[in-house]
Every structure is written in structure tokens, then in C-alpha cells.
Scaffold this motif. Structure first.
Motif, PDB file in Angstrom:
ATOM      1  N   ILE A 155      -0.988   1.775  -5.404  1.00 31.44           N
ATOM      2  CA  ILE A 155      -2.360   2.061  -4.953  1.00 31.44           C
ATOM      3  C   ILE A 155      -3.222   0.816  -5.072  1.00 31.44           C
ATOM      4  O   ILE A 155      -3.994   0.489  -4.165  1.00 31.44           O
ATOM      5  N   ILE A 156      -3.079   0.086  -6.164  1.00 30.56           N
ATOM      6  CA  ILE A 156      -3.849  -1.151  -6.348  1.00 30.56           C
ATOM      7  C   ILE A 156      -3.495  -2.167  -5.261  1.00 30.56           C
ATOM      8  O   ILE A 156      -4.377  -2.797  -4.681  1.00 30.56           O
ATOM      9  N   GLU A 157      -2.208  -2.329  -4.993  1.00 32.68           N
ATOM     10  CA  GLU A 157      -1.788  -3.270  -3.960  1.00 32.68           C
ATOM     11  C   GLU A 157      -2.314  -2.878  -2.589  1.00 32.68           C
ATOM     12  O   GLU A 157      -2.771  -3.724  -1.815  1.00 32.68           O
ATOM     13  N   GLU A 158      -2.258  -1.598  -2.265  1.00 34.45           N
ATOM     14  CA  GLU A 158      -2.790  -1.125  -0.971  1.00 34.45           C
ATOM     15  C   GLU A 158      -4.283  -1.388  -0.888  1.00 34.45           C
ATOM     16  O   GLU A 158      -4.785  -1.795   0.154  1.00 34.45           O
ATOM     17  N   THR A 159      -4.987  -1.167  -1.969  1.00 36.59           N
ATOM     18  CA  THR A 159      -6.434  -1.395  -1.997  1.00 36.59           C
ATOM     19  C   THR A 159      -6.731  -2.871  -1.781  1.00 36.59           C
ATOM     20  O   THR A 159      -7.634  -3.223  -1.029  1.00 36.59           O
ATOM     21  N   LYS A 160      -5.959  -3.755  -2.396  1.00 43.45           N
ATOM     22  CA  LYS A 160      -6.152  -5.198  -2.233  1.00 43.45           C
ATOM     23  C   LYS A 160      -5.911  -5.619  -0.769  1.00 43.45           C
ATOM     24  O   LYS A 160      -6.657  -6.413  -0.219  1.00 43.45           O
ATOM     25  N   ARG A 161      -4.863  -5.076  -0.164  1.00 44.78           N
ATOM     26  CA  ARG A 161      -4.523  -5.436   1.219  1.00 44.78           C
ATOM     27  C   ARG A 161      -5.576  -4.976   2.200  1.00 44.78           C
ATOM     28  O   ARG A 161      -5.850  -5.638   3.186  1.00 44.78           O
ATOM     29  N   HIS A 162      -6.153  -3.821   1.966  1.00 40.69           N
ATOM     30  CA  HIS A 162      -7.123  -3.252   2.901  1.00 40.69           C
ATOM     31  C   HIS A 162      -8.552  -3.694   2.582  1.00 40.69           C
ATOM     32  O   HIS A 162      -9.477  -3.322   3.272  1.00 40.69           O
ATOM     33  N   GLY A 163      -8.698  -4.468   1.518  1.00 41.32           N
ATOM     34  CA  GLY A 163      -9.996  -5.031   1.171  1.00 41.32           C
ATOM     35  C   GLY A 163     -11.053  -4.003   0.806  1.00 41.32           C
ATOM     36  O   GLY A 163     -12.236  -4.181   1.074  1.00 41.32           O
ATOM     37  N   ARG A 164     -10.631  -2.943   0.189  1.00 40.63           N
ATOM     38  CA  ARG A 164     -11.597  -1.889  -0.207  1.00 40.63           C
ATOM     39  C   ARG A 164     -12.201  -2.193  -1.519  1.00 40.63           C
ATOM     40  O   ARG A 164     -11.735  -2.721  -2.416  1.00 40.63           O
TER      41      ARG A 164
END
Length: 117
Positions: free
Chosen positions: A108-117
Motif C-alpha cells: 500500500i505504501i509503495e502504491e501510494t508513493k507511485r501514484h503521488g497521493r
């Protein structure tokens, strides 16, 4: 920490070390994945040990727990020969929810970093 609590912790550490060696030597194979004893909890009377496991890789964790449950007698006898205790604890195996939970949080953290949220 009380004397009973300290002793239970020491016995849990001994049981964890010996079971880790035993499981790697005799239960880990290419089909079971990497087996790790993440922690052991002993009751204050030292009669019961709850063993928490993590399985990494292709292995089926539920099948491994069933295999270990079927081998409890052997595991207890072998443990008793390696760890000298007044009573040989009853063993209960369970999957440790921690590693899977941690992996989910990391994703979840990695996805958040990639999507710039």
C-alpha cells in the motif's frame, strides 16, 4: 518481570531455537517454501507452547500446519531429547499473521508513493 514470566520466556526461546533447527532439517523441502518460527509463547506452567510460523514461497501454509499437527508426537519427543525440561510441553501450531500483514502495508505504501497521493 516475575520469575515465572522470566522462566517462560527463557524456555520459549529454547523451544523456538530447537524447533527452528528441527523444522529446517526435517520439514522444509522445495514444496513447502521457507519455514520460519517467528515466536513461541509458553503458558506460565510451561505445559503448553504455542508456536507461530511464517511460510514464504510457493508452499501451502495450511498444508504445512496439517503436516506438523500430524507429526506432533515426533516433534515433542525430539524436542524433549534436545531441551531438558521437567515437563514436555504440548505443541500448538499457528500461522503468524504479522508477516503477511506487514507485506500488505508495504504494498500500500509503495502504491501510494507511485501514484503521488
Amino acid at each position: 518481570m516475575s520469575e515465572k514470566g522470566f522462566r517462560a520466556r527463557r524456555v520459549a526461546d529454547l523451544v523456538q531455537a530447537e524447533l527452528s533447527r528441527l523444522l529446517i532439517a526435517e520439514f522444509q523441502d522445495p514444496g513447502s517454501g521457507l519455514i520460519t518460527v517467528t515466536r513461541v509463547e509458553m503458558t506460565p506452567d510451561l505445559l503448553t507452547a504455542r508456536i507461530f510460523l511464517s511460510v514464504f514461497g510457493e508452499g501451502d501454509p495450511a498444508a504445512l500446519i496439517e503436516r506438523l499437527d500430524r507429526s506432533k508426537g515426533y516433534l515433542r519427543r525430539t524436542l524433549a531429547s534436545r531441551v531438558k525440561l521437567k515437563y514436555n510441553p504440548e505443541l500448538f501450531f499457528a500461522l503468524d499473521p504479522g508477516p503477511g500483514h506487514q507485506e500488505r502495508i508495504d504494498r500500500i505504501i509503495e502504491e501510494t508513493k507511485r501514484h503521488g497521493r
